[in-house]
Design an enzyme around this catalytic site. Structure first.
Site, short mmCIF file in Angstrom:
data_model
loop_
_atom_site.label_atom_id
_atom_site.label_comp_id
_atom_site.label_asym_id
_atom_site.label_seq_id
_atom_site.Cartn_x
_atom_site.Cartn_y
_atom_site.Cartn_z
N GLY A 63 -48.14 29.34 -3.56
CA GLY A 63 -46.90 29.59 -2.82
C GLY A 63 -46.96 30.93 -2.13
O GLY A 63 -47.81 31.76 -2.46
N CYS A 90 -53.47 29.49 -7.91
CA CYS A 90 -53.10 30.63 -7.07
C CYS A 90 -51.77 31.25 -7.54
O CYS A 90 -51.70 31.81 -8.61
CB CYS A 90 -53.05 30.21 -5.60
SG CYS A 90 -53.12 31.63 -4.49
N TYR A 91 -50.68 31.12 -6.77
CA TYR A 91 -49.40 31.66 -7.23
C TYR A 91 -49.06 31.08 -8.61
O TYR A 91 -48.53 31.78 -9.47
CB TYR A 91 -48.29 31.34 -6.24
CG TYR A 91 -46.94 31.89 -6.67
CD1 TYR A 91 -46.56 33.18 -6.33
CD2 TYR A 91 -46.06 31.12 -7.44
CE1 TYR A 91 -45.34 33.70 -6.75
CE2 TYR A 91 -44.84 31.62 -7.86
CZ TYR A 91 -44.48 32.91 -7.51
OH TYR A 91 -43.27 33.42 -7.94
N HIS A 177 -58.25 27.50 -4.63
CA HIS A 177 -57.63 26.20 -4.37
C HIS A 177 -58.63 25.04 -4.51
O HIS A 177 -59.41 24.79 -3.60
CB HIS A 177 -57.05 26.17 -2.95
CG HIS A 177 -55.89 27.08 -2.79
ND1 HIS A 177 -54.60 26.69 -3.05
CD2 HIS A 177 -55.82 28.40 -2.45
CE1 HIS A 177 -53.78 27.71 -2.85
NE2 HIS A 177 -54.49 28.76 -2.49
N GLU A 179 -57.96 21.98 -4.34
CA GLU A 179 -57.52 20.83 -3.55
C GLU A 179 -58.05 20.81 -2.13
O GLU A 179 -58.00 19.78 -1.46
CB GLU A 179 -55.98 20.75 -3.54
CG GLU A 179 -55.25 21.85 -2.78
CD GLU A 179 -55.03 23.13 -3.59
OE1 GLU A 179 -55.74 23.32 -4.60
OE2 GLU A 179 -54.19 23.96 -3.19
N ASP A 235 -46.50 2.11 9.68
CA ASP A 235 -45.58 2.05 8.55
C ASP A 235 -44.66 0.83 8.60
O ASP A 235 -44.52 0.10 7.63
CB ASP A 235 -44.73 3.32 8.46
CG ASP A 235 -45.59 4.56 8.50
OD1 ASP A 235 -46.79 4.44 8.20
OD2 ASP A 235 -45.07 5.64 8.85
N LYS A 375 -49.66 8.32 3.66
CA LYS A 375 -50.14 7.51 4.78
C LYS A 375 -51.47 6.80 4.49
O LYS A 375 -51.64 5.63 4.81
CB LYS A 375 -50.32 8.42 6.00
CG LYS A 375 -50.53 7.69 7.28
CD LYS A 375 -49.22 7.50 7.97
CE LYS A 375 -49.32 6.88 9.32
NZ LYS A 375 -47.98 6.72 9.90
#
Ligand code: XMP
Length: 519
Positions: A63, A90-91, A177, A179, A235, A375
């Site tokens: 964050g 991280c944060y 990170h 991710e 969608d 998605k």
């Protein structure tokens, strides 16, 4: 709390507490890619709320705040007593350090970019990793002293504590990170967290989702009828196909041609759904939309008019259908997260007018079978439903259509020009294999005229801007460094084939500071 908070197949999930990182959604997506259901919660959710859900593990995201600031966001402290494995990123790591008695200091300089870390201890989170590897760092503050009971498990040149953990309490912390793709073994680290540490069963996949959602829809809809608005986009196509498989003709699909679609689009969408045996109502409302848009140049005003017109057309159709109980919408998980967390001072950049405005006015119950999905998951589901790749891989197209790609007033002539230019862009992208590599590629008509020469004649024509971006989710985007040959071909074809255009420019702005669409 949001409704419809369902579960992996048996209800297992990894909860991600959102401290405002641009990567929060990515964390949840990665966990799902690894086969475990994951959902995002606001950072200040109480432990009582959290424990209502069957949680296998909790991740505290990064964050933008500093734990050193007064009022820094901190999770409910009882979270660490839940006995659920926790990963701080991280944060998330820094706030854990601060809350559990460690020390965080402000760095003299920011550590940003790919950085080599060295693993210092045998830890389940690093199982299978080499001693040294590259990770993505993006932080100013760092942890200088771990909390009591923690050991340091990795370091980098600038960061003494690149990772730390308390194995007894099952709390794991990473300053970097995992991710993002720039972390070499990022997926492996997340996999280690969910399998080695959380022992979460990996049963989230689209086959099991399809089974579950199908029986949920059947049970909810029973003998009632469902109305849906089709746009031809991924969608609404997947949502409608899914529901049609279950309730057949009781799904009434409405496709409104607002006069702002691309070349050939109304015909393609119609024939696709008709061939698939849909109960389809096609309404050509182009004249009506264009009439209302006459003389309008302000982008927000255009969007407002299009939104209102859409609602009123849809309303007219709906009122002729007798009693219809449900309205089907292709809402996706990112929309759910955004509407759930966008409140706190979030600025309105553009009003996105889709069918989103409908239910306030019409008295339907909502059916939103895709609201748990990202998605890429919708595309996988679409594949299971035998929707052709061509449709599933379609670039996003905004609800207000070409109206937001013609700057200034919309006229029939400008629509003609933009349709032709856009068709050339689409053709060249499909032919050159670039189509699948980018998030969006399209043409924009600029209402300024410039001087050119064609043959021996002076020309005074419009300019077309080409916009091509890559993106994960449309929230941020990079302009794409296309080969000159492709740009040249597009430019040549547009100036040669599209009457009224004598100049083509390439948009080299990312988002931020620009948005993807020009209006
Ligand atoms: P912007 O222009 O806000 O666009 O950077 C981000 C993504 O959203 C799409 N977009 C829309 N989609 N209705 C939609 O369904 C809209 O009003 C709308 N406006 C923008 C845009 O194409 C991009 O993918």
């Amino acid at each position: 709390m949001r409704e419809n908070q369902n579960k992996g197949v048996k209800g297992e999930m990894i909860g991600v507490l959102d401290f405002g990182s641009q990567y929060t959604k990515l964390i949840a997506r990665r966990i799902r890619e690894l086969g475990v259901y994951s959902e995002i919660f606001p950072w200040d959710i109480s432990v009582e709320e959290l424990s209502k859900r069957p949680m296998e593990g909790i991740i505290l995201s990064g964050g933008p705040a500093s734990t050193l600031d007064p009022g820094a966001p901190a999770p409910d402290s009882k979270i660490f007593e839940m006995g659920i494995p926790t990963l701080g990123i991280c944060y998330g790591m820094q706030i854990i350090a601060k809350m559990l008695g460690g020390r965080v200091i402000s760095g003299k300089e920011r550590e940003y970019g790919r950085t080599e870390i060295k693993i210092l201890a045998n830890s389940p989170i690093f199982k299978g990793l080499p001693e040294r590897s590259f990770v993505w760092m993006s932080h100013g503050d760092s942890v200088s002293d771990p909390p009591p009971g923690f050991r340091i498990t990795a370091e980098s040149e600038k960061t003494k504590i690149a990772a730390m953990e308390d194995e007894n309490k099952k709390i794991y912390c990473l300053q970097f990170h995992p991710e993002v793709i720039h972390t070499d073994y990022g997926m492996k680290i997340l996999e280690n967290f969910i399998t080695e540490i959380c022992k979460a069963p990996r049963n989230w996949n689209m086959e099991s989702f399809l089974k579950r959602i199908s029986s949920e829809i059947a049970e909810k809809v029973k003998g009632e009828r469902v109305l849906c608005a089709l746009s031809g986009g991924v969608d609404s196509t997947v949502a409608a196909t899914l529901v049609k498989e279950i309730i057949g003709d009781r799904l009434i699909a409405v496709f409104v041609n607002n006069g702002l679609l691309r070349e050939g689009e109304p015909e393609e969408v119609r024939s696709f759904f008709e061939e698939r045996g849909f109960n389809l109502i096609y309404i050509d409302a182009s004249e009506r939309f264009l009439e209302k848009l006459k003389g309008v140049t302000d982008p927000e005003e255009k969007r407002r008019i299009i939104g209102h017109q859409f609602i009123s057309v849809f309303d007219e159709v709906a009122s002729k259908q007798g009693k219809v109980r449900f309205l089907l919408q292709g809402t996706l998980y990112p929309d759910v997260i955004e509407s759930g967390s966008g409140g706190k001072g979030a600025a309105k950049i553009k009003s996105h007018h889709n069918v989103g405005g409908l239910p306030e006015k019409l008295s339907f119950e909502l059916l939103e079978p895709l609201r748990e999905l990202f998605k890429d998951e919708v595309r996988k589901l679409g594949k299971l439903l035998n929707i052709p790749e061509k449709i599933l891989k379609r670039h996003p197209f905004p609800g207000p259509g070409l109206a937001v790609r013609i700057l200034g007033e919309i006229t029939k002539d400008r629509l003609r020009i933009l349709r032709k230019a856009d068709k050339i862009v689409q053709e060249e992208f499909l032919q050159s294999t670039w189509y699948d590599k980018v998030w969006q590629a399209f043409a924009v008509l600029l209402p300024i005229r410039s001087v050119g020469v064609m043959g021996d004649e002076r020309s005074y024509g419009y300019s077309i801007a080409i916009r091509v971006v890559s993106s994960e989710d449309g929230m941020t985007a990079d302009w794409v460094k296309l080969p000159y040959e492709l740009l040249e071909k597009i430019s040549n074809r547009i100036t040669r084939e599209v009457e009224g255009v004598n100049r083509v420019v390439y948009d080299i702005t990312s988002k931020p500071p620009a948005t993807i669409e020009w209006e």
